[in-house]
Scaffold this motif. Sequence first.
Motif, PDB file in Angstrom:
ATOM      1  N   ILE A  42     -55.072  97.117 -37.193  1.00 43.65           N
ATOM      2  CA  ILE A  42     -55.485  96.752 -38.647  1.00 43.65           C
ATOM      3  C   ILE A  42     -54.903  95.022 -38.731  1.00 43.65           C
ATOM      4  O   ILE A  42     -55.721  94.155 -39.278  1.00 43.65           O
ATOM      5  N   TYR A  43     -53.652  94.932 -38.344  1.00 46.57           N
ATOM      6  CA  TYR A  43     -53.283  93.489 -38.376  1.00 46.57           C
ATOM      7  C   TYR A  43     -54.000  92.506 -37.541  1.00 46.57           C
ATOM      8  O   TYR A  43     -54.102  91.392 -38.289  1.00 46.57           O
ATOM      9  N   VAL A  44     -54.030  92.757 -36.405  1.00 48.86           N
ATOM     10  CA  VAL A  44     -54.910  92.045 -35.652  1.00 48.86           C
ATOM     11  C   VAL A  44     -56.263  91.638 -35.923  1.00 48.86           C
ATOM     12  O   VAL A  44     -56.891  90.615 -35.956  1.00 48.86           O
ATOM     13  N   CYS A  45     -57.029  92.839 -36.539  1.00 47.49           N
ATOM     14  CA  CYS A  45     -58.443  92.677 -36.993  1.00 47.49           C
ATOM     15  C   CYS A  45     -58.396  91.912 -38.227  1.00 47.49           C
ATOM     16  O   CYS A  45     -59.594  90.860 -38.484  1.00 47.49           O
ATOM     17  N   TYR A  46     -57.632  92.141 -39.185  1.00 49.61           N
ATOM     18  CA  TYR A  46     -57.903  91.386 -40.487  1.00 49.61           C
ATOM     19  C   TYR A  46     -57.029  89.900 -40.145  1.00 49.61           C
ATOM     20  O   TYR A  46     -57.527  89.089 -41.017  1.00 49.61           O
ATOM     21  N   LEU A  47     -56.288  89.555 -39.319  1.00 53.98           N
ATOM     22  CA  LEU A  47     -55.999  88.351 -38.909  1.00 53.98           C
ATOM     23  C   LEU A  47     -57.064  87.527 -38.374  1.00 53.98           C
ATOM     24  O   LEU A  47     -57.417  86.428 -38.691  1.00 53.98           O
ATOM     25  N   LEU A  51     -59.281  84.306 -40.169  1.00 57.83           N
ATOM     26  CA  LEU A  51     -59.459  82.908 -39.437  1.00 57.83           C
ATOM     27  C   LEU A  51     -60.751  82.636 -39.655  1.00 57.83           C
ATOM     28  O   LEU A  51     -61.202  81.418 -39.885  1.00 57.83           O
ATOM     29  N   GLY A  52     -61.702  83.593 -39.393  1.00 58.71           N
ATOM     30  CA  GLY A  52     -63.093  83.486 -39.541  1.00 58.71           C
ATOM     31  C   GLY A  52     -63.362  83.036 -40.960  1.00 58.71           C
ATOM     32  O   GLY A  52     -64.431  82.092 -41.258  1.00 58.71           O
ATOM     33  N   LEU A  53     -63.036  83.608 -41.895  1.00 63.32           N
ATOM     34  CA  LEU A  53     -63.292  83.433 -43.389  1.00 63.32           C
ATOM     35  C   LEU A  53     -62.872  81.854 -43.704  1.00 63.32           C
ATOM     36  O   LEU A  53     -63.487  81.111 -44.362  1.00 63.32           O
ATOM     37  N   ILE A  54     -61.685  81.624 -43.151  1.00 63.21           N
ATOM     38  CA  ILE A  54     -61.179  80.084 -43.193  1.00 63.21           C
ATOM     39  C   ILE A  54     -62.061  79.114 -42.769  1.00 63.21           C
ATOM     40  O   ILE A  54     -62.353  78.023 -43.581  1.00 63.21           O
ATOM     41  N   LYS A  55     -62.673  79.271 -41.659  1.00 66.92           N
ATOM     42  CA  LYS A  55     -63.632  78.466 -41.032  1.00 66.92           C
ATOM     43  C   LYS A  55     -64.864  78.410 -41.999  1.00 66.92           C
ATOM     44  O   LYS A  55     -65.465  77.234 -42.190  1.00 66.92           O
ATOM     45  N   ILE A  56     -65.261  79.575 -42.449  1.00 66.24           N
ATOM     46  CA  ILE A  56     -66.648  79.608 -43.039  1.00 66.24           C
ATOM     47  C   ILE A  56     -66.387  79.100 -44.692  1.00 66.24           C
ATOM     48  O   ILE A  56     -67.377  78.284 -45.199  1.00 66.24           O
ATOM     49  N   LEU A  57     -65.333  79.131 -45.337  1.00 64.35           N
ATOM     50  CA  LEU A  57     -65.360  78.706 -46.592  1.00 64.35           C
ATOM     51  C   LEU A  57     -64.580  77.482 -46.693  1.00 64.35           C
ATOM     52  O   LEU A  57     -64.396  76.759 -47.872  1.00 64.35           O
ATOM     53  N   HIS A  58     -64.269  76.913 -45.655  1.00 63.32           N
ATOM     54  CA  HIS A  58     -63.630  75.376 -45.600  1.00 63.32           C
ATOM     55  C   HIS A  58     -64.684  74.583 -46.700  1.00 63.32           C
ATOM     56  O   HIS A  58     -65.865  74.361 -46.248  1.00 63.32           O
ATOM     57  N   GLY A  59     -64.188  73.795 -47.384  1.00 56.93           N
ATOM     58  CA  GLY A  59     -64.862  72.781 -48.229  1.00 56.93           C
ATOM     59  C   GLY A  59     -65.739  73.330 -49.413  1.00 56.93           C
ATOM     60  O   GLY A  59     -66.547  72.717 -49.738  1.00 56.93           O
ATOM     61  N   THR A 138     -58.076  83.664 -48.397  1.00 55.71           N
ATOM     62  CA  THR A 138     -58.820  82.797 -47.401  1.00 55.71           C
ATOM     63  C   THR A 138     -59.346  81.692 -48.008  1.00 55.71           C
ATOM     64  O   THR A 138     -59.374  80.677 -47.347  1.00 55.71           O
ATOM     65  N   LEU A 139     -59.935  81.881 -49.395  1.00 54.31           N
ATOM     66  CA  LEU A 139     -60.501  80.633 -49.921  1.00 54.31           C
ATOM     67  C   LEU A 139     -59.496  79.681 -50.206  1.00 54.31           C
ATOM     68  O   LEU A 139     -59.915  78.551 -50.133  1.00 54.31           O
ATOM     69  N   ILE A 140     -58.529  80.084 -50.744  1.00 54.37           N
ATOM     70  CA  ILE A 140     -57.512  78.829 -51.065  1.00 54.37           C
ATOM     71  C   ILE A 140     -56.676  78.592 -49.583  1.00 54.37           C
ATOM     72  O   ILE A 140     -56.541  77.087 -49.466  1.00 54.37           O
ATOM     73  N   LEU A 141     -56.641  79.179 -48.805  1.00 50.11           N
ATOM     74  CA  LEU A 141     -56.115  78.555 -47.280  1.00 50.11           C
ATOM     75  C   LEU A 141     -57.187  77.638 -46.884  1.00 50.11           C
ATOM     76  O   LEU A 141     -56.664  76.952 -45.813  1.00 50.11           O
ATOM     77  N   SER A 142     -58.458  77.820 -46.879  1.00 47.92           N
ATOM     78  CA  SER A 142     -59.306  77.035 -46.231  1.00 47.92           C
ATOM     79  C   SER A 142     -59.121  75.712 -46.604  1.00 47.92           C
ATOM     80  O   SER A 142     -59.903  74.836 -46.281  1.00 47.92           O
ATOM     81  N   LEU A 153     -51.480  83.070 -43.139  1.00 44.42           N
ATOM     82  CA  LEU A 153     -52.339  84.265 -42.872  1.00 44.42           C
ATOM     83  C   LEU A 153     -51.271  85.301 -42.193  1.00 44.42           C
ATOM     84  O   LEU A 153     -51.479  86.459 -42.460  1.00 44.42           O
ATOM     85  N   LEU A 154     -50.520  84.597 -41.135  1.00 42.02           N
ATOM     86  CA  LEU A 154     -49.631  85.681 -40.435  1.00 42.02           C
ATOM     87  C   LEU A 154     -48.802  86.459 -41.503  1.00 42.02           C
ATOM     88  O   LEU A 154     -48.414  87.661 -41.347  1.00 42.02           O
TER      89      LEU A 154
END
Length: 211
Positions: A42-47, A51-59, A138-142, A153-154
């Motif tokens: 679960i940890y690895v999958c959510y991580l 990461l994918g959401l951060i890329k998508i939500l950037h900007g 992830t929206l904030i982290l993006s 995220l870790l």
Amino acid sequence: MATADSINPCTFLVFSALLLLTLKSAGRGKTFLTAIAFISSIYVCYLALGLGLIKILHGVPYVKYVIGVLAMAFGFYSIYSGWGGKFKSPLPSKFKKITENVLEKASKTANPFIAAGAGAVVSLTLLPCSSGPYLIATLILSQIGFLNAFAYLLLYNLIFVAPLILIAVGTVLAYRKLTTLKRARGKLPAYMEIISGILLVIIGIYSIISL
């Protein structure tokens, strides 16, 4: 937000079911190995998902207002779901069936590799119930640099799985008192959902006023 996510009732119900079923069929030793494999997966999958959401939500424009509205919407829905002392799971019936099947297989075999696979599947099937706080986080982290976002995220996911680790250790050590966990499965989810919802509403208000 990680704390709000970590007290997610769907994850608690699924994980406690896995522990109870595995304890019954395989004993303490294999139950602990199964639990660690499940949690690690679960940890690895959510991580990876984060990461994918951060890329998508950037900007995303007007990010603080988007965060605030989403947080309050998810928060009020969580409070509504837990109100009255009975948790109302938002999982579609198909996702529930898939989750039940993988848990049954993982508990019967008590194989860490199968448990890890079950963790990966559950990470996806539980998204309708657990994605709210993570989407906001992830929206904030993006909006910050990738390396900083990765470090946060870790930490987020470590906080997310921490209660699962505590439940696993506590259950294995106190396996003779399984009735306590069984009672908790009936009473806690609704209260967990309400607490999670209150935290999200506070986060939403704070983001609009202060960010």
